[in-house]
Scaffold this active site. Structure first.
Site, PDB file in Angstrom:
ATOM      1  N   ASP A 165      34.661  41.736  33.605  1.00  0.00           N
ATOM      2  CA  ASP A 165      35.023  41.511  35.120  1.00  0.00           C
ATOM      3  C   ASP A 165      33.992  40.398  35.694  1.00  0.00           C
ATOM      4  O   ASP A 165      34.183  39.562  36.724  1.00  0.00           O
ATOM      5  CB  ASP A 165      35.015  42.464  35.759  1.00  0.00           C
ATOM      6  CG  ASP A 165      36.004  43.593  35.187  1.00  0.00           C
ATOM      7  OD1 ASP A 165      35.909  43.829  34.058  1.00  0.00           O
ATOM      8  OD2 ASP A 165      36.976  44.176  36.034  1.00  0.00           O
ATOM      9  N   ASP A 179      30.318  43.076  41.980  1.00  0.00           N
ATOM     10  CA  ASP A 179      31.488  42.635  42.362  1.00  0.00           C
ATOM     11  C   ASP A 179      31.357  41.647  43.595  1.00  0.00           C
ATOM     12  O   ASP A 179      32.146  41.213  44.323  1.00  0.00           O
ATOM     13  CB  ASP A 179      32.681  43.534  42.621  1.00  0.00           C
ATOM     14  CG  ASP A 179      33.352  43.691  41.658  1.00  0.00           C
ATOM     15  OD1 ASP A 179      33.655  42.958  40.606  1.00  0.00           O
ATOM     16  OD2 ASP A 179      34.161  45.008  41.466  1.00  0.00           O
TER      17      ASP A 179
END
Length: 216
Positions: free
Chosen positions: A97, A36
């Site tokens: 993601d 991330d």
């Protein structure tokens, strides 16, 4: 959000608060335990640098990109989602993601002149297109591989209803992520993918136009 508030208002209190929060995130530039880093550094350091002209904010973002590519599995051509690099858990799992973290890698290639970042971004995007984007334009949340051989094992989910369903937030990551890939590369394949994914989402919207957490 603080940087965006500053962008719209030019209020010094928002700039100061944004700088403070950005500084708190700076140590994450060497975090190799997560995919991330695009989410974290694009909207803190890179956005801050763009708004203030302060080039020094770019250096931690470049280090974050270097940390992120350590998660790339060259045999399977995917960026591992979770787990420390020396952890056996989830070694072969990638998630949709990550499409939102590829823009950091494209930026890093432009900023450093090193093509490896963009090459890895393209590799992951093509792998996700092959194994996560379905024929009807839906996506799986996860794709699993044998981490040692790179062989594809199957689709899965962590936050969606099932391995065969379409998690709505993941679908949004894919729509946006492939649009960003196209913006960085001008590769029509990515734009076509983004449109296909968006058309699926529009078809599956309920009457109030607010997606359920999973389209299924």
């Amino acid at each position: 959000l603080l940087w965006l508030a500053f962008a719209h208002t030019r209020d010094a209190k928002f700039e100061q608060a944004a700088r403070e929060w950005t500084a708190k995130l700076t140590p994450r530039q060497f975090d190799t335990s997560t995919h991330d880093l695009g989410f974290i550094f694009e909207l803190s350091h890179l956005l801050g640098a763009e708004l203030t002209g302060e080039a020094s904010l770019n250096a931690p973002a470049l280090n974050a990109a270097r940390s992120l590519i350590q998660r790339f599995n060259a045999k399977g051509k995917f960026i591992r989602a979770w787990g420390a690099l020396n952890s056996a858990k989830d070694r072969g799992r990638a998630i949709i993601d990550t499409m939102m973290n590829l823009d950091l890698l494209y930026w890093a290639s432009r900023a450093s002149g090193d093509p490896i970042f963009a090459e890895i971004a393209n590799a992951h995007a093509h792998t996700a297109l092959k194994y996560q984007v379905r024929a009807d334009g839906s996506t799986s949340h996860a794709m699993d591989f044998d981490a040692d051989t790179g062989e594809f094992v199957g689709q899965g989910t962590h936050q969606g209803l099932s391995a065969t369903s379409c998690w709505s937030r993941g679908q949004a990551w894919a729509v946006y992520g492939y649009a960003e890939c196209n913006r960085n590369t001008n590769d029509q394949t990515y734009l076509d993918a983004s449109r296909k994914l968006a058309e699926y989402a529009l078809r599956r919207l309920p009457s109030d136009l607010v997606p359920y957490w999973d389209y299924d």
